[in-house]
Design a protein around this motif. Structure first.
Motif, short mmCIF file in Angstrom:
data_model
loop_
_atom_site.label_atom_id
_atom_site.label_comp_id
_atom_site.label_asym_id
_atom_site.label_seq_id
_atom_site.Cartn_x
_atom_site.Cartn_y
_atom_site.Cartn_z
N SER A 51 0.83 -1.31 0.04
CA SER A 51 -0.04 0.19 0.07
C SER A 51 0.93 1.27 0.08
O SER A 51 0.42 2.48 0.03
N GLN A 52 2.07 0.94 -0.25
CA GLN A 52 3.17 2.11 -0.14
C GLN A 52 3.09 3.10 0.93
O GLN A 52 2.95 4.31 0.87
N MET A 53 2.88 2.41 2.39
CA MET A 53 2.65 3.24 3.42
C MET A 53 3.75 2.79 4.60
O MET A 53 4.35 1.69 4.62
N TYR A 54 3.96 3.54 5.70
CA TYR A 54 4.49 3.37 6.75
C TYR A 54 3.72 3.63 7.98
O TYR A 54 3.01 4.44 7.78
N GLU A 55 4.10 2.92 9.15
CA GLU A 55 3.67 3.26 10.46
C GLU A 55 4.67 3.10 11.38
O GLU A 55 5.30 2.00 11.42
N ARG A 56 4.85 4.17 12.16
CA ARG A 56 5.94 4.00 13.00
C ARG A 56 5.45 4.74 14.53
O ARG A 56 5.07 5.87 14.17
#
Length: 844
Positions: free
Chosen positions: A254-259
């Motif tokens: 989904s071309q995303m990041y979560e941090r």
């Protein structure tokens, strides 16, 4: 000097005080620059660029040795400043295609020295329990990943340089002009006064094109939006210590990041449509609610991203006490090819670019650029990112930059094949042969902006003709077969049996002329340059450490006239290197757009050319590596008896406006000899690999010297040249590693579908451990390609001396599978026609 006093003069002026400019100031001070002025329009605590809003995580593994090393080195620098937190990072896969890509990333990690492994969904959940593992197939765990504080690191770099007495800072200072006189940088004009300077570095991030324009030059990048929201407070994070307690997640499909960021979770997206800005539209500090690079979120573009985030981490984002606390369209710099823009700007002496750099590699790039500025060349091969040089004579218009940036933005989290071609703004540069090649259904690849046929669909019949020879070399796997065609194998075998014509071969061409031309060429080249007119030499060009700057051919056309012929994609870098080192009466004149190149090679090449040319073309009149003027029909051309495919023949150089006639004349006469146009798939891959010819940027790079590359046959000439001392030591000493040619001995060791590696894979011993030489360099496949004439898939790789033995059995890892390989050739020499009988026709 205090920041309130603005100097009238400085040795070095750096424009831009984000992590890049601040790192560069510190690294230059470390290397002896003692009069540095660092300027920024914003306050130095946080000048307002992307340094202040980036999410600041570091994933070190890329499918590039240099970028992986730069990121790893930057992580070490952040760690030394106590500004790095080693949280680890996980890239998760929602699809089988992505899972295969993650296997490839593990392979790259092994090749380039990073610790990584594949995880099952259950193992992902153990490390990050809030990930919805029902959605994923698995993950790629980068143990060395983490987060950094670039603002604090920049502050420490500046303080380090100030403590050394080397740095003056000038925040809240706007650059209004760059003063250039007679092609030299002279001064920087600001709203606080003018400072004279010996050298100026533009490290202004997305404002760099605006600053460059003041000097009448281009830095080809454009601002683009990366969206991010911060959600919190998150109850799960309340009891944690520090900023981050869980690995960073990259939801790659989904071309995303979560941090995690303290009590918040940052959700960033590259999934949305590309949103490009013009640098002139970026608001001022005074007009910006947050900072110039943090405009408000484009909410409609983020809707799908938020849905995907809710899918992958629902337990966190559904926290009843949480809400969106911060949201931005964060602006960053995007270039036409996705790489940084580094190095000297050729049009203005003393002006440098250090732009389009991400947080994760900034300190190390600054370190290498500082070496480039103070010592003449970096230790890591960042010259591949030489900013203006790689877009030499093309690629700097706004339309080109924005079109490629639009396309490239979608590759940031994409699965990019190593042979993948750019699609936008094509065709841009076409040779005189282009229309004829298009009529033959050429599949064009791009090199240096030029359109070059990789293969011809009109030659599809050759696949059937040579079906028996290529049967075991077909590539059933879609990835192996992507951006490739078995027609290449047929074209190769036809050329070996008859005659092939290759045009244009992708060269960059420039002349060095003047009464001091010979002395300059001696200084720049390893080979002896005081040769007779009409003779030539294939030569390395070296950095002071004897690592490769280039690898090219030089012909002497007159007493004071040399012609340099190099790879088209590397032409700009070579022109810059030569131009920066010329001294006395010597001038560089570009010829790439003036001359076309047509190669004619194969057993029937001599008979064909003898029929056509007014002059005799044979071994009696042409020694190998001679260049002479010939007349072919109505066209006068320079005929150069040389070959990159291991066959007898010539490269023909003619005026571009007569190239089509040259093509037609040879093509029509060649029908009697069954001539076929063949593509650069033969020239640059199959023919090259069978002969083990080295390629700049693959086998030849700054880490290895000519002795290790098997290119020390010139010996050490009497004349001085750049890198001579280190080169002589390498020639006289023992190699730590030697470049070898290997062949794959079983393409399906566990049964199933045969696989054909593409390059970049680690070379392993029989126990499955990566080979490492005594200098700590890891063995990996530098080039891979099929050799149809020998019926083998061939690989090139540097091997530690104890493994550099013909017949040595090793392994190569490809997509998680180990494949047996055997050393065919150690050092110089090819698997095909090793004595060069076909090339020399028994001349020697």
């Amino acid at each position: 000097m205090s920041t309130n006093d603005f100097p009238e003069r400085a040795g070095t002026v750096i424009i831009g005080a984000g992590i890049v400019g601040s790192s560069l100031a510190g690294e230059l001070a470390e290397r002896g620059r003692d009069d540095i002025l660092l300027i920024d329009k914003g306050p130095l605590s946080d000048p307002g660029g992307s340094t202040g809003h980036a999410s600041n995580f570091i994933f070190p593994v890329e499918h590039s040795k240099d970028m992986t090393q730069l990121t790893s080195d930057s992580r070490d620098i952040y760690r030394e400043f106590d500004t790095f937190e080693n949280s680890g990072g996980i890239e998760v896969a929602r699809t089988e295609e992505r899972m295969a890509e993650l296997k490839r990333r593990v392979v790259s990690a092994k090749s380039f020295g990073e610790e990584a492994e594949l995880l099952t969904p259950e193992e992902v959940e153990e490390l990050v329990p809030y990930v919805n593992t029902d959605l994923i197939k698995g993950g790629f765990y980068s143990k060395g990943a983490g987060t950094c504080d670039p603002l604090r690191a920049g502050e420490l770099y500046r303080q380090q340089a100030k403590d050394a007495g080397a740095l003056t800072t000038a925040g809240n200072t706007e650059v209004t002009d760059l003063r250039v006189e007679n092609g030299d940088i002279k001064a920087v004009e600001t709203d606080r006064g003018t400072v004279e300077a010996d050298e100026v570095v533009i490290a202004a991030g997305l404002w760099s094109p605006k600053i460059a324009d003041m000097a009448g030059v281009d830095i080809p990048l454009t601002p683009a939006v990366h969206q991010m929201v911060s959600v919190g407070p998150i109850d799960r994070f309340e009891d944690g210590e520090g900023e981050i307690n869980y690995p960073v997640i990259r939801d790659m499909d989904s071309q995303m990041y979560e941090r995690q960021h303290g009590n918040d979770i940052e959700v960033g997206s590259y999934e949305h449509r590309p949103i490009l800005w013009d640098v002139e539209d970026v608001p001022s500090i005074e007009e910006s609610p947050l900072s110039p690079t943090q405009p408000p979120l484009t909410e409609d573009a983020f809707e799908q991203s938020m849905e995907h985030a809710l899918e992958i981490i629902p337990d966190v984002l559904d926290d009843p006490g949480a809400g969106i606390r911060h949201s931005i369209d964060g602006l960053l710099s995007v270039t036409p090819d996705g790489h940084p823009l580094l190095g000297p700007i050729p049009e203005v002496d003393g002006l440098w670019s250090c732009a389009a750099i991400w947080i994760k590699e900034a300190p190390a790039i600054a370190r290498e650029v500082s070496k480039w500025m103070t010592e003449g060349h970096p230790d890591i091969d960042i010259v591949a990112h030489d900013h203006v040089a790689r877009f030499d004579e093309y690629g700097e218009t706004k339309e080109f930059v924005k079109s490629r940036a639009h396309e490239g933005y979608q590759k940031i989290y994409g699965i990019v094949h190593p042979r993948e071609q750019w699609q936008s703004t094509r065709p841009l540069r076409t040779s005189a042969f282009y229309n004829r090649q298009e009529d033959l259904d050429a599949e064009f690849f791009e090199a240096g902006g030029w359109e070059r046929p990789r293969w011809y669909e009109s030659n599809a019949d050759l696949v059937e003709e040579y079906a028996d020879e290529i049967e075991d070399l077909r590539r059933p796997n879609e990835w192996d077969n992507r951006w490739w065609s078995e027609i290449i194998l047929g074209e190769h075998l036809h050329m070996r049996d008859n005659v092939g014509m290759i045009g244009d071969t992708g060269f960059g061409i420039f002349d060095i002329v003047g009464s001091d031309a010979m002395e300059n060429m001696q200084n720049l080249c390893v080979a002896e340059m005081d040769v007779d007119v009409g003779e030539s030499a294939y030569t390395p060009v070296l950095a002071p450490n004897a690592g490769f700057v280039s690898d090219l051919t030089v012909a002497r056309l007159g007493q004071n006239h040399y012609r340099v012929i190099t790879g088209g994609a590397h032409a700009g870098q070579d022109k810059t290197w030569f131009g920066n080192h010329l001294d006395g009466d010597a001038e560089l004149i570009g010829r790439s757009a003036e001359l076309c190149t047509l190669g004619v090679w194969g057993p029937n090449a001599q008979e064909l050319m003898n029929d056509l040319a007014e002059e005799e073309m044979s071994t009696d009149t042409f020694n190998f590596a001679d260049m002479k003027e010939v007349t072919i029909g109505p066209v006068k051309a320079q005929a150069f008896r040389i070959s990159y495919v291991g066959e007898y023949g010539w490269e023909l150089y003619a005026p571009m406006d007569q190239g089509q006639k040259l093509w037609d004349t040879i093509y029509e006469a060649g029908q009697e000899y069954d001539i076929r146009p063949v593509g650069t798939g033969v020239y640059g891959e199959t023919g090259r690999m069978e002969k083990s010819y080295r390629l700049m940027g693959a086998e030849l790079e700054i880490d290895y010297n000519p002795a290790e590359a098997g290119l020390d046959f010139h010996g050490v000439k009497d004349a001085d040249f750049i890198g001579k001392e280190a080169y002589a030591e390498a020639v006289e000493g023992e190699n730590a590693a030697t470049l070898c040619t290997l062949s794959v001995t079983d393409h399906a060791p566990d049964g199933g579908e045969p696989r054909f590696m593409t390059g970049g894979e680690p070379v392993l011993d029989q126990d499955g451990e990566v080979l490492i030489d005594e200098e700590g360099r890891r063995s990996y496949v530098t080039s891979a390609g099929t050799g149809p004439s020998v019926g083998k898939h061939l690989l090139l790789a540097y091997l530690p001396q104890e493994y550099a033995t013909e017949g040595e059995e090793l392994q190569v890892e490809y997509f998680g599978q180990h494949y047996p390989v055997e050393v065919e050739v150690v050092g110089h020499g090819g698997v095909f026609d090793p004595q060069g009988d076909r090339l020399f026709r028994n001349e020697y």
